[in-house]
Write a protein that holds these residues in place. Structure first.
Motif, short mmCIF file in Angstrom:
data_model
loop_
_atom_site.label_atom_id
_atom_site.label_comp_id
_atom_site.label_asym_id
_atom_site.label_seq_id
_atom_site.Cartn_x
_atom_site.Cartn_y
_atom_site.Cartn_z
N CYS A 32 0.89 -1.17 0.08
CA CYS A 32 -0.07 0.09 -0.12
C CYS A 32 0.81 1.40 -0.11
O CYS A 32 0.49 2.11 -0.54
N TYR A 33 1.85 1.23 0.90
CA TYR A 33 2.89 2.44 0.99
C TYR A 33 3.49 2.63 -0.42
O TYR A 33 3.76 3.93 -1.03
N MET A 64 11.62 -5.88 -4.63
CA MET A 64 11.29 -5.57 -3.23
C MET A 64 10.57 -6.69 -2.70
O MET A 64 10.06 -7.62 -3.14
N GLY A 65 11.32 -6.93 -1.27
CA GLY A 65 10.70 -8.34 -0.62
C GLY A 65 11.76 -8.55 0.35
O GLY A 65 12.57 -7.90 0.96
N GLU A 66 11.49 -9.89 0.82
CA GLU A 66 12.34 -10.43 1.85
C GLU A 66 12.42 -11.76 2.00
O GLU A 66 11.53 -12.71 1.24
N ARG A 67 13.50 -12.51 2.61
CA ARG A 67 13.52 -13.74 3.14
C ARG A 67 14.01 -13.89 4.20
O ARG A 67 15.17 -13.15 4.73
N GLU A 68 13.51 -14.50 5.16
CA GLU A 68 13.82 -14.49 6.74
C GLU A 68 13.68 -12.85 7.00
O GLU A 68 14.61 -12.83 7.93
N GLU A 69 12.90 -12.24 6.54
CA GLU A 69 12.82 -10.80 6.97
C GLU A 69 13.67 -9.93 6.24
O GLU A 69 13.63 -8.59 6.46
N LYS A 70 14.84 -10.32 5.83
CA LYS A 70 16.01 -9.52 5.28
C LYS A 70 15.92 -9.29 3.94
O LYS A 70 15.42 -10.27 3.24
N LYS A 71 16.53 -8.24 3.33
CA LYS A 71 16.31 -8.02 2.07
C LYS A 71 17.29 -8.87 1.13
O LYS A 71 18.58 -9.13 1.43
N GLY A 74 20.76 -8.63 -4.21
CA GLY A 74 20.33 -8.08 -5.66
C GLY A 74 18.97 -7.30 -5.47
O GLY A 74 18.70 -6.68 -6.57
N PHE A 75 18.30 -7.18 -4.50
CA PHE A 75 17.13 -6.60 -4.33
C PHE A 75 17.37 -4.92 -4.01
O PHE A 75 18.20 -4.83 -3.45
N ASP A 76 16.27 -4.28 -4.77
CA ASP A 76 16.49 -2.87 -4.55
C ASP A 76 15.81 -2.30 -3.13
O ASP A 76 16.53 -1.40 -2.43
N PHE A 77 14.99 -3.13 -2.70
CA PHE A 77 14.21 -2.62 -1.28
C PHE A 77 13.79 -3.73 -0.44
O PHE A 77 13.65 -4.95 -1.06
N GLY A 78 14.03 -3.90 0.85
CA GLY A 78 13.57 -4.83 1.80
C GLY A 78 11.78 -4.62 1.74
O GLY A 78 11.20 -3.97 0.94
N ASN A 79 11.37 -5.63 2.60
CA ASN A 79 9.93 -5.65 2.86
C ASN A 79 9.57 -4.52 3.84
O ASN A 79 9.05 -4.90 4.70
N SER A 80 9.90 -3.36 3.80
CA SER A 80 9.91 -2.32 4.88
C SER A 80 9.20 -1.10 4.42
O SER A 80 9.91 -0.45 3.50
N PRO A 81 7.99 -0.48 4.80
CA PRO A 81 7.54 0.75 4.45
C PRO A 81 8.55 2.03 4.96
O PRO A 81 8.61 2.94 4.09
N SER A 82 9.22 1.79 6.00
CA SER A 82 10.08 2.89 6.51
C SER A 82 11.18 3.00 5.54
O SER A 82 11.44 4.30 4.94
N LEU A 83 11.61 1.91 4.57
CA LEU A 83 12.86 2.06 3.89
C LEU A 83 12.20 2.65 2.38
O LEU A 83 13.19 2.79 1.44
N LEU A 84 10.96 2.73 2.50
CA LEU A 84 10.42 3.24 0.98
C LEU A 84 10.42 4.83 1.20
O LEU A 84 9.94 5.66 0.08
N SER A 86 12.00 7.56 1.12
CA SER A 86 12.94 8.49 0.42
C SER A 86 12.94 7.96 -1.12
O SER A 86 13.71 8.52 -1.98
N ALA A 87 12.19 6.72 -1.40
CA ALA A 87 12.35 6.03 -2.56
C ALA A 87 11.49 6.84 -3.58
O ALA A 87 10.39 7.29 -3.37
N ASN A 88 11.70 6.88 -4.85
CA ASN A 88 11.24 7.62 -6.11
C ASN A 88 10.57 6.31 -6.68
O ASN A 88 11.30 5.52 -7.57
N LEU A 89 9.22 6.17 -6.59
CA LEU A 89 8.59 4.58 -7.12
C LEU A 89 7.56 5.42 -8.12
O LEU A 89 7.20 4.34 -8.72
N SER A 90 7.70 6.44 -8.48
CA SER A 90 6.64 6.94 -9.44
C SER A 90 6.86 6.25 -10.99
O SER A 90 7.99 6.38 -11.46
N GLY A 91 5.60 5.73 -11.39
CA GLY A 91 5.73 4.98 -12.62
C GLY A 91 6.49 3.70 -12.80
O GLY A 91 6.59 3.16 -13.77
N LYS A 92 6.84 3.22 -11.67
CA LYS A 92 7.62 2.11 -11.45
C LYS A 92 7.11 0.73 -11.56
O LYS A 92 5.90 0.71 -10.68
N THR A 93 7.46 -0.25 -12.26
CA THR A 93 6.93 -1.60 -11.74
C THR A 93 7.83 -2.23 -10.80
O THR A 93 8.62 -2.46 -11.04
#
Length: 238
Positions: A32-33, A64-71, A74-84, A86-93
């Motif tokens: 959602c974030y 974006m995601g996690e395994r054992e809660e960690k990023k 090679g992933f750009d983001f973990g599974n964390s709203p806090s870490l998003l 400052s992210a620019n996600l506009s128009g991104k898949t």
């Protein structure tokens, strides 16, 4: 309306009717974030190798995601709203894979319709279900890595069920239970790099989004469609 609460992967496989796959900490709060930051599309996948393959085929996709809660590597983001924040996600898949929520989506093959569940859009979820008025609603709590139930998912299911059936909810009490139980890991110093304490608050902010996330299919790929639900009306906009 028959509203049932189910648990873990077995529950997702048994789900019927309009099904809500619930993952509060943190998959479907984070999703959602991400849409709140104007992401164009979120593709939920269960298999991490599929995520890597989609990235290889589409280099501009965000992982974006996690395994054992960690990023994962090679992933750009973990599974964390806090870490998003400052992210620019506009128009991104975004390709999103987690140990619980995205697994539940793939397992819910007998459901008539699948949406995601979290507290951050709980009222929109309730209103959407009321608008659809299905005979059966399945609220599936995905728990921790699909291994055991967690306070936040079970209480989110109870919250939605109570709202649908006109029963009272005590969210403050629920939040205290979660803080003392499965949410306490967000306040342990050694976890702050991958489970910052702010995630606890962000995932338990009720109703800050006025949309639901509906699972749609495009070829062989699922994606989450953002569907805005107008409060106290039967109006749904996409």
């Amino acid at each position: 309306m028959d509203v049932q609460i189910l648990q873990l992967l077995e529950g997702a496989r048994d789900a019927r009717g309009l099904t809500v796959i619930i993952d509060v900490f943190r998959a479907f709060s984070t999703a959602c974030y991400a849409y709140g930051k104007d992401a164009a599309k979120i593709i939920p996948v269960g298999n991490i190798e599929k995520a890597y393959q989609l990235k290889k085929e589409n280099p501009k996709f965000i992982l974006m995601g996690e395994r054992e809660e960690k990023k994962p590597t090679g992933f750009d983001f973990g599974n964390s709203p806090s870490l998003l924040s400052s992210a620019n996600l506009s128009g991104k898949t975004i390709v999103h894979t987690t140990s619980s929520g995205t697994q539940g989506i793939e397992a819910a093959l007998r459901a008539d319709e699948v949406i995601t569940g979290s507290f951050v859009n709980a009222s929109a979820i309730v209103q959407y279900i009321r608008n659809q008025n299905p005979e059966t609603v399945s609220l599936v709590c995905m728990g921790y890595a699909c291994e055991y139930p967690t306070d936040e998912d079970t209480l989110c299911a109870e919250y939605i069920k109570n709202e649908l059936l006109g029963h009272d909810n005590d969210f403050a009490r629920m939040k205290k239970i979660i803080r003392r139980g499965s949410g306490k890991r967000f306040f342990e110093p050694e976890n702050q790099e991958w489970a910052p304490s702010n995630d606890f608050e962000l995932c338990l902010q009720r109703d800050i989004f006025d949309f639901i996330l509906k699972v749609k299919n495009e070829g062989s790929i699922n994606y989450l469609q953002k569907v805005r639900v107008a409060e106290k009306t039967n109006t749904i906009t996409q």
